[in-house]
Enzyme design. Structure first.
Site, mmCIF file in Angstrom:
data_model
loop_
_atom_site.group_PDB
_atom_site.id
_atom_site.type_symbol
_atom_site.label_atom_id
_atom_site.label_comp_id
_atom_site.label_asym_id
_atom_site.label_seq_id
_atom_site.Cartn_x
_atom_site.Cartn_y
_atom_site.Cartn_z
ATOM 1 N N GLY A 2 28.594 -2.374 -0.132
ATOM 2 C CA GLY A 2 27.735 -3.140 -1.022
ATOM 3 C C GLY A 2 26.805 -4.015 -0.210
ATOM 4 O O GLY A 2 26.441 -3.683 0.924
ATOM 5 N N CYS A 3 26.407 -5.140 -0.766
ATOM 6 C CA CYS A 3 25.497 -6.056 -0.079
ATOM 7 C C CYS A 3 26.037 -6.419 1.293
ATOM 8 O O CYS A 3 27.171 -6.889 1.419
ATOM 9 C CB CYS A 3 25.317 -7.314 -0.925
ATOM 10 S SG CYS A 3 24.458 -8.649 -0.072
ATOM 11 N N PHE A 4 25.211 -6.253 2.322
ATOM 12 C CA PHE A 4 25.708 -6.508 3.669
ATOM 13 C C PHE A 4 25.920 -7.983 3.967
ATOM 14 O O PHE A 4 26.601 -8.329 4.932
ATOM 15 C CB PHE A 4 24.839 -5.869 4.751
ATOM 16 C CG PHE A 4 23.343 -5.997 4.612
ATOM 17 C CD1 PHE A 4 22.734 -7.069 3.985
ATOM 18 C CD2 PHE A 4 22.527 -4.997 5.138
ATOM 19 C CE1 PHE A 4 21.354 -7.170 3.890
ATOM 20 C CE2 PHE A 4 21.137 -5.087 5.050
ATOM 21 C CZ PHE A 4 20.554 -6.184 4.418
#
Length: 245
Positions: free
Chosen positions: A68-70
């Site tokens: 997902g979002c890093f």
């Protein structure tokens, strides 16, 4: 572009309430580094120790994981003892399309990923995967994590060696057989095609802006879950890409 305007900030009514509270505190804080708000730990899945996890040779090794979002993935692994570097970036596609705006179209093959450099004498690749499945990512949601949607937010493991590939494949199979989740695991072990660091403003985002609403709601609970679930692997001071102060 400053703080990534395409990143969703609201995930449901309860999230909206929390965001309003967080936004009220943000107005009085420095845009650099602010004290992290108090948060409860996020979900913790009691995953087993990998059955296959041979020692790696050398003083340094590299893992590449997408969850997902890093921002949150990087933030968690920056607090793992034995990790010497965690860099946000892109993996799965080619260099020419490895920039935030292009990856955000969902057509590049890239996933937001984190390159984790670690000392295999202090922490194993299998333990990194255990942390990943326990507190970082939901392996049962296809092309989405939390409020983020699209193939660029898929969960994926990009082994950088044949040994890592064997460990990853065995562990995904082990977890699937254990049936720890109500729905099947969709996380793929993908071929490693290289890693491309993200823009500087994405690096160390959780450490630099712990009161940013998206971080408060989605990512700080993961760091707290790491501390609770893996106390012997938790480091209080994050290892950052750039000096933070």
């Amino acid at each position: 572009m400053t703080d990534s305007p395409n990143r969703p900030l609201i995930a449901g009514i309860s999230a909206g309430v929390l965001l309003l509270v967080a936004a009220g505190t943000m107005a009085t804080r420095s845009p650099a580094v602010a004290p992290a708000p108090r948060v409860d730990p996020g979900p913790i899945v009691r995953v087993p120790v990998p059955a296959v996890d041979p020692s790696e040779q050398g003083a340094t090794a590299t893992a590449v994981l997408a969850g997902g979002c890093f921002w949150g993935v990087q933030g968690v692994f920056q607090h793992v003892d034995g990790v010497t570097s965690a860099v946000s970036g892109y993996s799965g596609g080619v260099a020419q399309t490895a920039d935030y705006e292009t990856v955000g179209t969902g057509t590049t093959g890239h996933a937001e990923a984190v390159k984790i450099t670690y000392d295999p004498r202090r922490i194993s690749y299998g333990t990194l995967l255990r942390i990943y499945f326990a507190v970082v990512a939901d392996p049962t949601t296809l092309n989405r994590q939390g409020p983020d949607r699209g193939p660029q937010y898929r969960t994926a493991i990009f082994p950088t060696t044949k040994q890592q590939q064997a460990v990853a494949q065995a562990y995904v199979a082990q977890l699937g057989a254990a049936k720890l989740w109500k729905t099947p695991i969709v996380t793929k072990v993908e071929r490693y095609r290289g890693f491309f660091p993200a823009e500087k403003y994405h690096q160390d985002f959780l450490t630099r802006k712990p009161d940013y609403p998206y971080i408060v709601y989605n990512d700080l609970p993961k760091v707290e879950a790491l501390r609770v679930a893996f106390p012997t692997h938790f480091r209080k001071q994050a290892v950052t890409v750039y000096p933070v102060g």
